[in-house]
Design a protein around this motif. Structure first.
Motif, PDB file in Angstrom:
ATOM      1  N   GLN A  13      -1.323 -57.071  91.288  1.00 19.92           N
ATOM      2  CA  GLN A  13      -1.270 -56.322  90.020  1.00 19.92           C
ATOM      3  C   GLN A  13       0.116 -56.429  89.392  1.00 19.92           C
ATOM      4  O   GLN A  13       0.252 -56.405  88.170  1.00 19.92           O
ATOM      5  N   GLU A  14       1.135 -56.570  90.217  1.00 28.74           N
ATOM      6  CA  GLU A  14       2.489 -56.732  89.659  1.00 28.74           C
ATOM      7  C   GLU A  14       2.693 -58.142  89.132  1.00 28.74           C
ATOM      8  O   GLU A  14       3.359 -58.361  88.136  1.00 28.74           O
ATOM      9  N   LEU A  15       2.092 -59.101  89.810  1.00 29.79           N
ATOM     10  CA  LEU A  15       2.262 -60.502  89.400  1.00 29.79           C
ATOM     11  C   LEU A  15       1.555 -60.784  88.068  1.00 29.79           C
ATOM     12  O   LEU A  15       2.099 -61.461  87.186  1.00 29.79           O
ATOM     13  N   LEU A  16       0.343 -60.241  87.921  1.00 30.28           N
ATOM     14  CA  LEU A  16      -0.534 -60.632  86.804  1.00 30.28           C
ATOM     15  C   LEU A  16       0.124 -60.528  85.422  1.00 30.28           C
ATOM     16  O   LEU A  16       0.097 -61.502  84.657  1.00 30.28           O
ATOM     17  N   PRO A  17       0.753 -59.395  85.072  1.00 25.68           N
ATOM     18  CA  PRO A  17       1.323 -59.304  83.721  1.00 25.68           C
ATOM     19  C   PRO A  17       2.456 -60.291  83.469  1.00 25.68           C
ATOM     20  O   PRO A  17       2.809 -60.553  82.325  1.00 25.68           O
ATOM     21  N   SER A  18       3.025 -60.859  84.535  1.00 25.68           N
ATOM     22  CA  SER A  18       4.143 -61.790  84.342  1.00 25.68           C
ATOM     23  C   SER A  18       3.645 -63.217  84.076  1.00 25.68           C
ATOM     24  O   SER A  18       4.430 -64.108  83.781  1.00 25.68           O
ATOM     25  N   LEU A  19       2.336 -63.432  84.189  1.00 24.78           N
ATOM     26  CA  LEU A  19       1.803 -64.795  84.033  1.00 24.78           C
ATOM     27  C   LEU A  19       1.388 -65.064  82.595  1.00 24.78           C
ATOM     28  O   LEU A  19       0.869 -64.165  81.917  1.00 24.78           O
ATOM     29  N   PRO A  20       1.573 -66.317  82.110  1.00 22.85           N
ATOM     30  CA  PRO A  20       1.065 -66.666  80.779  1.00 22.85           C
ATOM     31  C   PRO A  20      -0.451 -66.460  80.738  1.00 22.85           C
ATOM     32  O   PRO A  20      -1.139 -66.776  81.707  1.00 22.85           O
ATOM     33  N   CYS A  21      -0.927 -65.895  79.639  1.00 23.13           N
ATOM     34  CA  CYS A  21      -2.365 -65.621  79.514  1.00 23.13           C
ATOM     35  C   CYS A  21      -2.876 -66.205  78.199  1.00 23.13           C
ATOM     36  O   CYS A  21      -2.242 -66.010  77.165  1.00 23.13           O
ATOM     37  N   GLU A  22      -3.967 -66.939  78.242  1.00 20.18           N
ATOM     38  CA  GLU A  22      -4.560 -67.537  77.031  1.00 20.18           C
ATOM     39  C   GLU A  22      -6.066 -67.423  77.149  1.00 20.18           C
ATOM     40  O   GLU A  22      -6.600 -67.385  78.260  1.00 20.18           O
ATOM     41  N   ARG A  23      -6.736 -67.466  75.996  1.00 15.76           N
ATOM     42  CA  ARG A  23      -8.205 -67.532  76.032  1.00 15.76           C
ATOM     43  C   ARG A  23      -8.614 -68.980  76.260  1.00 15.76           C
ATOM     44  O   ARG A  23      -7.986 -69.904  75.745  1.00 15.76           O
ATOM     45  N   ASP A  24      -9.662 -69.152  77.038  1.00 14.12           N
ATOM     46  CA  ASP A  24     -10.017 -70.503  77.473  1.00 14.12           C
ATOM     47  C   ASP A  24     -11.145 -71.091  76.631  1.00 14.12           C
ATOM     48  O   ASP A  24     -11.559 -70.523  75.619  1.00 14.12           O
ATOM     49  N   ALA A  25     -11.657 -72.243  77.095  1.00 16.38           N
ATOM     50  CA  ALA A  25     -12.713 -72.953  76.381  1.00 16.38           C
ATOM     51  C   ALA A  25     -13.991 -72.128  76.291  1.00 16.38           C
ATOM     52  O   ALA A  25     -14.869 -72.424  75.478  1.00 16.38           O
ATOM     53  N   MET A  26     -14.136 -71.110  77.138  1.00 17.49           N
ATOM     54  CA  MET A  26     -15.307 -70.228  77.055  1.00 17.49           C
ATOM     55  C   MET A  26     -14.927 -68.881  76.429  1.00 17.49           C
ATOM     56  O   MET A  26     -15.667 -67.921  76.512  1.00 17.49           O
ATOM     57  N   ASN A  27     -13.732 -68.825  75.852  1.00 16.44           N
ATOM     58  CA  ASN A  27     -13.211 -67.620  75.200  1.00 16.44           C
ATOM     59  C   ASN A  27     -13.062 -66.426  76.142  1.00 16.44           C
ATOM     60  O   ASN A  27     -13.317 -65.286  75.761  1.00 16.44           O
ATOM     61  N   LEU A  28     -12.622 -66.717  77.341  1.00 16.76           N
ATOM     62  CA  LEU A  28     -12.306 -65.651  78.297  1.00 16.76           C
ATOM     63  C   LEU A  28     -10.816 -65.746  78.634  1.00 16.76           C
ATOM     64  O   LEU A  28     -10.253 -66.853  78.617  1.00 16.76           O
ATOM     65  N   PRO A  29     -10.182 -64.615  78.930  1.00 11.01           N
ATOM     66  CA  PRO A  29      -8.746 -64.679  79.234  1.00 11.01           C
ATOM     67  C   PRO A  29      -8.481 -65.291  80.605  1.00 11.01           C
ATOM     68  O   PRO A  29      -9.083 -64.881  81.597  1.00 11.01           O
TER      69      PRO A  29
END
Ligand code: A3P
Length: 322
Positions: A13-29
């Motif tokens: 849970q601490e790691l997750l917010p530090s990672l780049p996040c984008e919506r994908d080819a199926m429009n999911l994060p």
């Protein structure tokens, strides 16, 4: 056990917010971790898999990018390795009543539901996974377990994923918003797809298969459709259970090919109406057309040029023909 689960999940849970996040080819994060894109739950499960899984030398691990024919590979390997237990024409063959994902589980799905799963089945244990080589547990890399990697032309992967997304994602995520195929394609070309970029994943396993062919057999979906007889022999040899001349003469290889063919599996009741594995997704979602080159019916000429360029640029001089 709770004592161990808690700190690990905090760490995630601490790691997750530090990672780049984008919506994908199926429009999911998706989240970018060490060069590959994951759903949050898949990343947590992949990390648990890497941390806890203890490979055995007799294990068989089937690796593929999503939509590259995983379901087919699972059925073929199960049929090959269990052919003494269940003759291929046996009316009680498990593949007649169980979807291939039911007989060969995704290891990261197992870890998603249980950090300390009970893997005490009789050898060989067969697992499927989508995780990149760099994320595999150390014990897999140091054991003598055998891996098979299945790759597929990225243009067909994209088209398969596009249909899968539109069919399946709204059922799992009711608030999901559809996107255009153009938008989806742009994201796919950036490599933003589950466990992707698929060409990077293929490249990792390709390199390993050239350095250590005894560990990794590298297969192509297109080759399976071209000459299934020859490819089944390669698989059986790699897994240490080659077909005996008697079996070949008795047509066992052809019987396995037929049992696991798209036409046969997709028409079984369990694969037409079952939805026990990934509810509310039906088992039928894993069977669409089962063809090589269906991209020709969906992609525009400029999309084809673009994706070819992306893939060629990544794979040039690797010797991997995708
Ligand atoms: P299409 O969408 O192009 O038809 P995965 O199993 O990795 O999710 O991949 C799904 C793709 O494999 C789908 O491709 C599906 O139709 C195809 N497929 C499933 N079972 C198959 C089989 N027995 N033989 C050939 N292709 C199969």
């Amino acid at each position: 056990q709770d004592v161990q689960v808690q700190p690990e999940s905090n760490e995630f849970q601490e790691l997750l917010p530090s990672l780049p996040c984008e919506r994908d080819a199926m429009n999911l994060p998706l989240y970018l971790y060490k060069g590959f894109w994951y759903h949050d739950h898949s990343l947590e499960a992949a990390m648990a898999f890497r941390r806890h899984f203890q490979a055995q030398d007799s294990d068989i691990i089937l690796v593929s990018a999503p939509k590259s024919g995983t379901t087919w590979l699972k059925s073929l390997v199960f049929a090959i390795t269990h052919r003494l237990q269940y003759t291929v024409t046996d009316q009680n063959h498990p593949l007649l009543t169980t979807n291939p994902h039911g007989v060969v589980p995704f290891i990261e799905v197992v870890y998603r539901h249980n950090k300390f799963p009970d893997f005490t089945s009789s050898p060989p244990r067969i697992f499927g996974t989508h995780v990149p080589y760099s994320m595999l547990p150390k014990s897999v890399k140091t054991s003598k377990c055998r891996m098979i990697y299945l790759c597929r032309n990225p243009k067909d992967i994209f088209v398969s994923m596009w249909h899968f997304g539109n069919n399946v994602v709204p059922k799992r995520f009711p608030s999901w918003q559809p996107i255009t195929i153009e938008e989806s394609f742009e994201r796919f070309c950036k490599g933003i797809a589950m466990f992707g970029p698929c060409w990077e994943q293929a490249l990792e396993y390709w390199k390993l298969s050239t350095e250590k062919p005894e560990e990794v057999l590298f297969l192509k979906y297109e080759d399976l459709t071209e000459d299934i007889h020859y490819q089944l022999k390669r698989i059986a040899e790699h897994l240490g259970c080659p077909f005996a001349p008697d079996e070949e003469n008795a047509g066992v290889i052809e019987d396995i090919a037929k049992l696991c063919s798209f036409e046969h599996l997709s028409n079984l009741e369990v694969n037409k109406t079952g939805k026990d594995l990934f509810p509310p997704v039906e088992n039928s979602a894993f069977f669409r057309k089962g063809l090589v080159g269906d991209w020709m019916n969906t992609l525009t000429p400029s999309m084809v040029v673009k994706l070819n360029q992306v893939v060629d640029q990544k794979l040039h001089d690797s010797g991997l023909p995708l």
